[in-house]
Design an enzyme around this catalytic site. Sequence first.
Site, PDB file in Angstrom:
ATOM      1  N   ASP A   1       0.788  -1.251   0.000  1.00  0.00           N
ATOM      2  CA  ASP A   1       0.000   0.000   0.000  1.00  0.00           C
ATOM      3  C   ASP A   1       0.816   1.294   0.000  1.00  0.00           C
ATOM      4  O   ASP A   1       0.447   2.267   0.694  1.00  0.00           O
ATOM      5  CB  ASP A   1      -0.962   0.016   1.204  1.00  0.00           C
ATOM      6  CG  ASP A   1      -1.941  -1.146   1.201  1.00  0.00           C
ATOM      7  OD1 ASP A   1      -1.914  -1.937   0.243  1.00  0.00           O
ATOM      8  OD2 ASP A   1      -2.727  -1.261   2.156  1.00  0.00           O
TER       9      ASP A   1
ATOM     10  N   CYS B   1      -2.076  -2.700   7.784  1.00  0.00           N
ATOM     11  CA  CYS B   1      -2.070  -3.615   6.626  1.00  0.00           C
ATOM     12  C   CYS B   1      -0.849  -4.523   6.567  1.00  0.00           C
ATOM     13  O   CYS B   1      -0.944  -5.661   6.091  1.00  0.00           O
ATOM     14  CB  CYS B   1      -2.228  -2.805   5.346  1.00  0.00           C
ATOM     15  SG  CYS B   1      -3.877  -2.075   5.230  1.00  0.00           S
TER      16      CYS B   1
ATOM     17  N   LYS C   1      -6.697  -4.767  -3.069  1.00  0.00           N
ATOM     18  CA  LYS C   1      -7.310  -5.450  -1.916  1.00  0.00           C
ATOM     19  C   LYS C   1      -8.328  -4.543  -1.225  1.00  0.00           C
ATOM     20  O   LYS C   1      -8.034  -3.391  -0.924  1.00  0.00           O
ATOM     21  CB  LYS C   1      -6.216  -5.901  -0.931  1.00  0.00           C
ATOM     22  CG  LYS C   1      -5.418  -4.776  -0.296  1.00  0.00           C
ATOM     23  CD  LYS C   1      -4.324  -5.362   0.579  1.00  0.00           C
ATOM     24  CE  LYS C   1      -3.565  -4.341   1.380  1.00  0.00           C
ATOM     25  NZ  LYS C   1      -4.331  -3.472   2.273  1.00  0.00           N
TER      26      LYS C   1
HETATM   27  C1  C5J Z   1      -3.050   0.462   5.589  1.00  0.00           C
HETATM   28  C2  C5J Z   1      -4.780   1.668   6.748  1.00  0.00           C
HETATM   29  N1  C5J Z   1      -2.548   0.295   4.387  1.00  0.00           N
HETATM   30  N2  C5J Z   1      -3.977   2.015   7.762  1.00  0.00           N
HETATM   31  N3  C5J Z   1      -4.301   1.002   5.677  1.00  0.00           N
HETATM   32  O1  C5J Z   1      -2.409   0.203   6.585  1.00  0.00           O
HETATM   33  O2  C5J Z   1      -5.946   1.976   6.774  1.00  0.00           O
END
Ligand code: C5J
Length: 222
Positions: free
Chosen positions: A24, A162, A129
């Site tokens: 991400d 994540c 995702k």
């Molecule tokens: C991720 C989030 N990528 N913190 N998303 O950690 O909402």
Amino acid sequence: MAEIDALPFAFVFRPETTALIVIDMQRDFAEPGGFGASLGNDVSRVTAIVPTVKRLIEGFRVAGLPVIHTMECHRPDLSDLPPAKRDRGDPSIRIGDVGPMGRVLIAGEPGTAILDELAPRRGEIVIEKPGKGAFYATSLSDNLKRIGARQLVFAGVTTEVCVQTTMREANDRGYECLVAEDATESYFPEFKAAALAMIRAQGAIVGWTATTDQVLEGIANA
Ligand code: C5J
């Protein structure tokens, strides 16, 4: 094969069955006006790790090892966005709303894109995702089986959401997981420290941690 000088003990690195998963590293988590900022977070903590993540990605690419990228995002019709996720908390803009970088966390929107510096190369696997974990409702398992991966190195954001969720999913599926400590970040330094400690506690109950230099040294020695 090589040993990475990891915590809580050496990680046996087998290049033929190892893949890097970059979680991400999207504009929505790293730039003002995106999802991370809408929750009141200081996104500069994420941009600070970009050069280190890039170095790790390049190390895998040069060695010819697989690099997998994930993106947290939803379908434009929001059919994969549970109301419990959209309605949670009090962000300034919600997932699916129009923000300065397009619709927040929606596939294909400018803000959802992976940062230019870390953009996937042609042929690299990109997993969209809808959840925090990258195994839920995606083709990640099938892709890992297809490429024969058994060991996973993790980078990306955020450490305790994540990254850790995906590591836990992977650990339960039998993968040996290592997170590169300086190639992951949280908006909360204390959460990052706690997540890394939890991962490697109790004899690597979720996995290992090591620095990017230690991982790259492992690649060089293998
Ligand atoms: C991720 C989030 N990528 N913190 N998303 O950690 O909402």
